[in-house]
Motif scaffolding. Sequence first.
Motif, PDB file in Angstrom:
ATOM      1  N   UNK A 114       6.435  -1.849  -7.914  1.00  0.00           N
ATOM      2  CA  UNK A 114       5.365  -1.850  -6.908  1.00  0.00           C
ATOM      3  C   UNK A 114       4.705  -3.221  -6.944  1.00  0.00           C
ATOM      4  N   UNK A 115       4.561  -3.829  -5.767  1.00  0.00           N
ATOM      5  CA  UNK A 115       3.942  -5.148  -5.723  1.00  0.00           C
ATOM      6  C   UNK A 115       3.248  -5.352  -4.387  1.00  0.00           C
ATOM      7  N   UNK A 116       2.599  -6.497  -4.224  1.00  0.00           N
ATOM      8  CA  UNK A 116       1.810  -6.776  -3.028  1.00  0.00           C
ATOM      9  C   UNK A 116       2.555  -7.694  -2.068  1.00  0.00           C
ATOM     10  N   UNK A 131       4.866  -1.831   4.234  1.00  0.00           N
ATOM     11  CA  UNK A 131       3.708  -2.080   3.395  1.00  0.00           C
ATOM     12  C   UNK A 131       2.506  -1.316   3.916  1.00  0.00           C
ATOM     13  N   UNK A 132       1.647  -0.860   2.999  1.00  0.00           N
ATOM     14  CA  UNK A 132       0.415  -0.188   3.405  1.00  0.00           C
ATOM     15  C   UNK A 132      -0.782  -0.915   2.790  1.00  0.00           C
ATOM     16  N   UNK A 133      -1.850  -1.100   3.554  1.00  0.00           N
ATOM     17  CA  UNK A 133      -3.050  -1.733   3.003  1.00  0.00           C
ATOM     18  C   UNK A 133      -3.701  -0.769   2.018  1.00  0.00           C
ATOM     19  N   UNK A 134      -4.176  -1.284   0.901  1.00  0.00           N
ATOM     20  CA  UNK A 134      -4.795  -0.370  -0.060  1.00  0.00           C
ATOM     21  C   UNK A 134      -6.289  -0.582  -0.200  1.00  0.00           C
ATOM     22  N   UNK A 171      -5.821  -8.151   3.093  1.00  0.00           N
ATOM     23  CA  UNK A 171      -4.837  -9.213   2.916  1.00  0.00           C
ATOM     24  C   UNK A 171      -3.564  -8.702   2.270  1.00  0.00           C
ATOM     25  N   UNK A 172      -3.731  -7.733   1.385  1.00  0.00           N
ATOM     26  CA  UNK A 172      -2.598  -7.300   0.571  1.00  0.00           C
ATOM     27  C   UNK A 172      -2.133  -5.898   0.917  1.00  0.00           C
ATOM     28  N   UNK A 173      -0.829  -5.751   0.961  1.00  0.00           N
ATOM     29  CA  UNK A 173      -0.200  -4.482   1.297  1.00  0.00           C
ATOM     30  C   UNK A 173       0.707  -4.079   0.139  1.00  0.00           C
ATOM     31  N   UNK A 174       0.599  -2.829  -0.270  1.00  0.00           N
ATOM     32  CA  UNK A 174       1.472  -2.337  -1.326  1.00  0.00           C
ATOM     33  C   UNK A 174       2.848  -2.030  -0.767  1.00  0.00           C
ATOM     34  N   UNK A 175       3.867  -2.378  -1.523  1.00  0.00           N
ATOM     35  CA  UNK A 175       5.218  -1.979  -1.171  1.00  0.00           C
ATOM     36  C   UNK A 175       5.927  -1.516  -2.427  1.00  0.00           C
TER      37      UNK A 175
END
Length: 444
Positions: free
Chosen positions: A93-95, A137-140, A325-329
């Motif tokens: 899991x990363x951004x 990707x989803x924003x967290x 800015x960051x989305x988890x994938x």
Amino acid sequence: MKKISRLFAATAVAALAIGGLAACSSSDDNGGNDAAGSVYYLNFKPESEDAWKKVAQAYTDETGVQVKIVTAASGTYEQTLKSELATKEAPTMFNLNGPVGLANWQDYSADLTDTDFTKALSNPDLALKGADDKVYGVPFATEGYGIIYNDAIMQKYFALDGAKATAIADINNFDALKAVAEDMQARKAELGIDGAFAATSLASGEDWRWQTHLANYPIFYEFRDAGVSDATEIKGTYFDQFQQIFDLYLDNSTVSREATPSRTVTDSMADFALGKAAFVQNGNWAWSQISEVSGNTVKESDIHFLPIYVGVPGEEKAGIAVGTENFLTVNAKASEADQKATVDFINWLFTKDAGTKMVSEDLGFIAPFTAFQDLAPADPLGKEVVEYMNNADLYPVTWDFVVFPSQDFKDQLGQHMQQYAIGKQEWSAVKDYFISQWSAEKGK
């Protein structure tokens, strides 16, 4: 200006169909003891490392699934991610840093379209999609940044004879901010501070507040004028305003311009936490940094946001900068078991009661999922982000830096800004770099 829509910017990348994940994506379990996989998250923000480890331990205690948290050093996420993904035990899991990040890491980004957490987004348009319209990707977290101020110091200033303002409401444009900041700097001995603003951190890797967050402002206003959300070319219409707010920080600070290349974000936040400065530019994540500084003098009730005013007509109606800015994938190259374990972990974080509680209270995220609609942030700055988001009288400043050409573009911009700060370069060089390199990278 050559126009590009936000949708195109978010989807103009080649998509890779990834199988095997959808079958496990809607699982109702929490990744229990029968799960063979494990989770490894490469965290983006050093300030949230302890909270992530607390969350990981709670999940392991509940499910038996191991969750490893590794945090990249400030300003090194992309290079750390590159090296970690090349290892045998790569992050599961990363951004992704918006559409630019998806373009860089498409082959490692799994299709998350049918996962429970994707379906639970409060606004489906927030998802990061590929050209095939699948979600990768989803924003967290929805976050906000602006000028954080210590109201105790401000009240002391307002009470001084001849103060340039008598209440925080008087500071609603650049001219008012400038008058107050310069007066506070001149009267710093009376106020018991070292400077109006905390140190401008321009050490390598510590300059993201300027080459990303502050640099967002000339782009936001230029895009707003043109009615676009991305462009292959920019004019630099608002670079005078960009310069004057940067100069205001530099010239009314706890440190000289010459000292800024050696200053870190930690130094800057310590200036503020110890009462050496009245203002510091940062986001809602900064409360944990401030409150945990040894000797902190800033009370929770005294910490508030002020919008960043740069000198644009009508900015009295500006709010703080709000966005994500960051989305988890999920790593598409991880084993099927690890992908399933990771999806289950993310489901737990954003759709299960125990997870959402920790995300809200421990991580302090304003998470854009339906389960969080009744969960208010616990920290004072998080609460103010929500207030600004709900204030229909103010326009939000969107996070247009998510379409900046690359991390290298931002890093080099930071170096130009550093050289300008210490007098080794004219501002025209900063502007020329920004405009020419933007076109060179975005126009390919």
